[in-house]
Scaffold this active site. Structure first.
Site, mmCIF file in Angstrom:
data_model
loop_
_atom_site.group_PDB
_atom_site.id
_atom_site.type_symbol
_atom_site.label_atom_id
_atom_site.label_comp_id
_atom_site.label_asym_id
_atom_site.label_seq_id
_atom_site.Cartn_x
_atom_site.Cartn_y
_atom_site.Cartn_z
ATOM 1 N N ARG A 109 -13.002 -9.762 7.747
ATOM 2 C CA ARG A 109 -14.268 -9.036 7.461
ATOM 3 C C ARG A 109 -14.847 -10.053 6.504
ATOM 4 N NH1 ARG A 109 -11.407 -3.980 4.724
ATOM 5 N NH2 ARG A 109 -10.077 -5.636 4.439
ATOM 6 N N LYS A 150 0.777 -1.426 -0.060
ATOM 7 C CA LYS A 150 -0.083 0.117 0.019
ATOM 8 C C LYS A 150 0.782 1.367 0.101
ATOM 9 C CE LYS A 150 -3.875 -2.118 2.713
ATOM 10 N NZ LYS A 150 -4.477 -2.437 3.671
HETATM 11 O O1 PNS Z 1 -3.992 -2.855 7.492
HETATM 12 P P1 PNS Z 1 -3.081 -3.819 6.560
HETATM 13 O O2 PNS Z 1 -2.517 -2.848 5.436
HETATM 14 O O3 PNS Z 1 -3.896 -4.948 6.177
HETATM 15 O O4 PNS Z 1 -2.008 -4.223 7.706
HETATM 16 C C1 PNS Z 1 -0.900 -5.335 7.270
HETATM 17 C C2 PNS Z 1 0.261 -4.899 8.140
HETATM 18 C C3 PNS Z 1 0.880 -3.494 8.156
HETATM 19 C C4 PNS Z 1 0.073 -5.284 9.613
HETATM 20 C C5 PNS Z 1 1.227 -5.860 7.328
HETATM 21 O O5 PNS Z 1 1.631 -5.340 6.041
HETATM 22 C C6 PNS Z 1 2.671 -5.816 8.261
HETATM 23 O O6 PNS Z 1 2.653 -6.680 9.200
HETATM 24 N N1 PNS Z 1 3.891 -5.251 8.057
HETATM 25 C C7 PNS Z 1 5.001 -5.162 8.439
HETATM 26 C C8 PNS Z 1 5.948 -5.805 7.572
HETATM 27 C C9 PNS Z 1 5.944 -7.424 7.817
HETATM 28 O O7 PNS Z 1 6.051 -7.801 9.013
HETATM 29 N N2 PNS Z 1 5.591 -8.173 6.799
HETATM 30 C C10 PNS Z 1 5.509 -9.591 6.700
HETATM 31 C C11 PNS Z 1 4.111 -10.124 6.853
HETATM 32 S S1 PNS Z 1 4.307 -11.783 6.616
#
Ligand code: PNS
Length: 164
Positions: free
Chosen positions: A92, A43
């Site tokens: 959701r 995003k």
């Molecule tokens: O609100 P969102 O965009 O669905 O949240 C997603 C989020 C920010 C929790 C996820 O992208 C995340 O954990 N980002 C940090 C980087 C990370 O740990 N990535 C590996 C996930 S497998």
């Protein structure tokens, strides 16, 4: 009796009533809910992180056991820093399941002590996302049914400016 600490990570771009539902229910289960903005590489991000954090703080001011944070890195590293082992996420619809399942499995594989707990979003928020709020707001539509009342004007103004 309440449980320990959980981390509710997300983009919160901006926080919606769907997020509020999960935070309020999480706060009824856990002693502390840490709402933390993490970077989702998929995003682009519309609101600056500082503004998102301010908005979360304002919207959650009435919930005493909620704290706020942001982190630029892996969620599992953040969990270690915070000494927390439960990730809270909202589900959701079936469409969320695949990516949430993958994320929970990967996090658990990298850090076996980290568990992800899912709360089913209340049916009245099932259709709601930050991206639909941004889309409706940027075209001048009424976003008041979708985000906390205390944020409506500033979110509307920000989205209106962006569209100019
Ligand atoms: O609100 P969102 O965009 O669905 O949240 C997603 C989020 C920010 C929790 C996820 O992208 C995340 O954990 N980002 C940090 C980087 C990370 O740990 N990535 C590996 C996930 S497998």
């Amino acid at each position: 009796m309440k449980e320990g600490v959980c981390v509710y990570p997300g983009s919160f771009d901006p926080i919606t009533n769907g997020h509020m539902d999960i935070i309020e229910r999480g706060a009824a289960i856990f002693n502390e809910v840490i709402v933390s903005i993490l970077h989702n590489p998929a995003k682009e991000g519309a609101f600056p992180v500082r503004k998102r954090l301010e908005m979360i703080q304002k919207a959650c001011a009435h919930i005493p056991n909620v704290t706020f944070d942001c982190y630029d890195g892996l969620l599992v590293d953040y969990m270690r820093i915070k000494n927390a082992s439960v990730v809270l996420r909202g589900l959701r619809a079936v469409s969320d399941f695949e990516s949430e399942f993958q994320m929970a499995q990967l996090n658990h594989q990298i850090a076996p002590d980290v568990e992800t707990l899912f709360l089913m979003t209340s049916p009245n928020h099932a259709y709601l996302s930050s991206s639909v709020v941004r889309e409706i707001g940027s075209f001048g539509g009424d976003i008041s049914p979708f985000i906390p009342a205390c944020l409506v004007d500033e979110v509307q103004n920000f989205l209106g400016q962006e569209n100019k």
